[in-house]
Design a protein around this motif. Structure first.
Motif, PDB file in Angstrom:
ATOM      1  N   ASN A 168      20.786  21.932  19.921  1.00 16.25           N
ATOM      2  CA  ASN A 168      20.695  23.076  20.165  1.00 16.25           C
ATOM      3  C   ASN A 168      19.839  23.788  18.890  1.00 16.25           C
ATOM      4  O   ASN A 168      19.973  23.382  17.789  1.00 16.25           O
ATOM      5  N   LYS A 169      19.079  24.468  19.206  1.00 20.64           N
ATOM      6  CA  LYS A 169      18.225  25.371  18.168  1.00 20.64           C
ATOM      7  C   LYS A 169      19.185  25.700  16.977  1.00 20.64           C
ATOM      8  O   LYS A 169      18.824  25.586  15.839  1.00 20.64           O
ATOM      9  N   GLU A 170      20.423  26.138  17.385  1.00 19.29           N
ATOM     10  CA  GLU A 170      21.293  26.510  16.147  1.00 19.29           C
ATOM     11  C   GLU A 170      21.707  25.302  15.270  1.00 19.29           C
ATOM     12  O   GLU A 170      22.191  25.518  14.104  1.00 19.29           O
ATOM     13  N   ASP A 171      21.563  23.975  15.737  1.00 16.91           N
ATOM     14  CA  ASP A 171      21.854  22.852  14.969  1.00 16.91           C
ATOM     15  C   ASP A 171      20.903  22.230  14.028  1.00 16.91           C
ATOM     16  O   ASP A 171      21.019  21.463  13.424  1.00 16.91           O
ATOM     17  N   VAL A 172      19.695  22.832  14.217  1.00 14.53           N
ATOM     18  CA  VAL A 172      18.518  22.251  13.560  1.00 14.53           C
ATOM     19  C   VAL A 172      18.854  22.468  11.997  1.00 14.53           C
ATOM     20  O   VAL A 172      18.346  21.365  11.434  1.00 14.53           O
ATOM     21  N   SER A 173      19.125  23.336  11.365  1.00 18.29           N
ATOM     22  CA  SER A 173      19.287  23.542   9.921  1.00 18.29           C
ATOM     23  C   SER A 173      20.143  22.574   9.445  1.00 18.29           C
ATOM     24  O   SER A 173      20.280  21.951   8.419  1.00 18.29           O
ATOM     25  N   PHE A 174      21.433  22.546  10.204  1.00 16.29           N
ATOM     26  CA  PHE A 174      22.506  21.445   9.812  1.00 16.29           C
ATOM     27  C   PHE A 174      21.813  20.124   9.634  1.00 16.29           C
ATOM     28  O   PHE A 174      22.284  19.508   8.670  1.00 16.29           O
ATOM     29  N   LEU A 175      20.988  19.682  10.550  1.00 14.94           N
ATOM     30  CA  LEU A 175      20.711  18.448  10.959  1.00 14.94           C
ATOM     31  C   LEU A 175      19.557  18.305   9.933  1.00 14.94           C
ATOM     32  O   LEU A 175      19.611  17.053   9.403  1.00 14.94           O
ATOM     33  N   ASP A 176      18.721  19.398   9.557  1.00 13.07           N
ATOM     34  CA  ASP A 176      17.871  19.023   8.370  1.00 13.07           C
ATOM     35  C   ASP A 176      18.346  18.697   7.153  1.00 13.07           C
ATOM     36  O   ASP A 176      17.843  17.896   6.310  1.00 13.07           O
ATOM     37  N   GLU A 177      19.604  19.581   6.704  1.00  6.01           N
ATOM     38  CA  GLU A 177      20.091  19.369   5.432  1.00  6.01           C
ATOM     39  C   GLU A 177      20.886  18.029   5.516  1.00  6.01           C
ATOM     40  O   GLU A 177      20.981  17.613   4.373  1.00  6.01           O
ATOM     41  N   LEU A 178      21.347  17.544   6.663  1.00  3.23           N
ATOM     42  CA  LEU A 178      22.010  16.141   6.620  1.00  3.23           C
ATOM     43  C   LEU A 178      20.894  15.143   6.238  1.00  3.23           C
ATOM     44  O   LEU A 178      21.441  14.018   6.029  1.00  3.23           O
TER      45      LEU A 178
END
Length: 299
Positions: free
Chosen positions: A109-119
């Protein structure tokens, strides 16, 4: 289909390394190497010219053309495939003599993008295995995914003159994509598959499956451009590592990943310990390693 172009010395060295495990044993005058990668025969000449032959030649050639900054098609802005809601699939294990083929489809989901980028999510081939083992469970808790594992006994039963590696991959990709989308009903902007065959060929491979997932965007090096594909790459690698370790324990042998000379050595140990029939269960018999291990052309 034949595609020929000239590469620079930097790409030449990268190609030698990339195709090291796929090289044919025979020596050809004026040829640095000849390799077989799924449906494509790759021949690199001493003149730095490279020739791709086969039904997927254009797909394999496009990866190297892109690295050199040359393309037969207009340049595409891939940024839109990153910051979006998407479903993507990717596989691992197709270049490994031992270990299964694992295909995963993931929904980001678009809302998960920042979490995955930081990971630090990206192509699993560029992330070491210790990091994969650390971040894959975190990804799996956050996103929806479906995985399919094909062991080598099943692979050898399916593989034939009419059913090659790319067809097996296409069938597996279609199954996980269809299952994920049907069961989770995600709201997505794109469905993306890391391109290993042209769109028309891909759908030809799955034409006998009554449950076809359509509307797919195919692109090379998709795991670098889309987070859903990248997540699928990492989860697939995580599952592959788990299955690989279990196989090592079961055989009481330190199996080696890939398809290089070290794989041949451990393959010989395996045959000495269990007999050549064991290869049918734990190895991909169509790989050139089989001939080298058994010192025969039977397989």
């Amino acid at each position: 289909m034949n595609i020929v172009f000239k590469v620079n010395d930097d790409i030449k060295e990268k190609m030698i390394k990339y195709y090291a495990d796929k090289k044919r044993d025979k020596e050809i005058q004026y040829v640095v190497f000849q390799a077989v990668d799924n449906d494509t025969v790759v021949t690199l000449y001493t003149s730095n010219k490279v020739m791709f032959q086969g039904v997927s030649a254009d797909v394999d050639a496009s990866m190297w053309k892109e690295m050199m900054g040359i393309s037969d098609t207009p340049k595409i802005d891939y940024s839109k495939y990153h910051n979006c809601s998407s479903v993507g699939s990717d596989e691992v294990g197709t270049g490994d003599y031992f270990g299964p083929i694992v295909v995963t489809a993931s929904y980001v989901n678009k809302e998960d993008v920042s979490f995955l980028d930081e990971l630090g999510v990206g192509d699993s081939k560029k992330i070491n295995d210790s990091t994969i083992l650390k971040i894959a469970p975190q990804i799996a808790k956050r996103i929806k995914y479906r995985s399919l594992i094909l062991n080598n006994k099943e692979y050898n039963e399916k593989y034939s003159k009419d059913v090659n590696m790319n067809k097996i991959k296409a069938i597996m990709h279609n199954k996980v994509l269809y299952q994920l989308i049907k069961e989770e009903k995600p709201d997505y902007d794109y469905i993306i598959v890391d391109e290993f065959a042209r769109e028309k060929r891909y759908y030809e491979y799955i034409k006998e499956d009554p449950n076809k997932q359509m509307g797919i965007t195919f692109m090379t090096k998709a795991e670098d451009k889309n987070l859903a594909v990248a997540c699928s790459s990492i989860i697939s690698r995580y599952l592959f590592l788990q299955e690989f370790d279990r196989l090592c324990d079961k055989l009481s042998l330190p199996l080696v990943k890939g398809a290089g000379p070290e794989v041949d050595k451990i393959g010989e140990e395996l045959v000495d310990k269990y007999g050549k029939e064991k290869l049918e269960e734990v190895a991909k018999l169509n790989f050139a390693n089989t001939q080298r291990i058994l010192k025969t052309m039977i397989f």
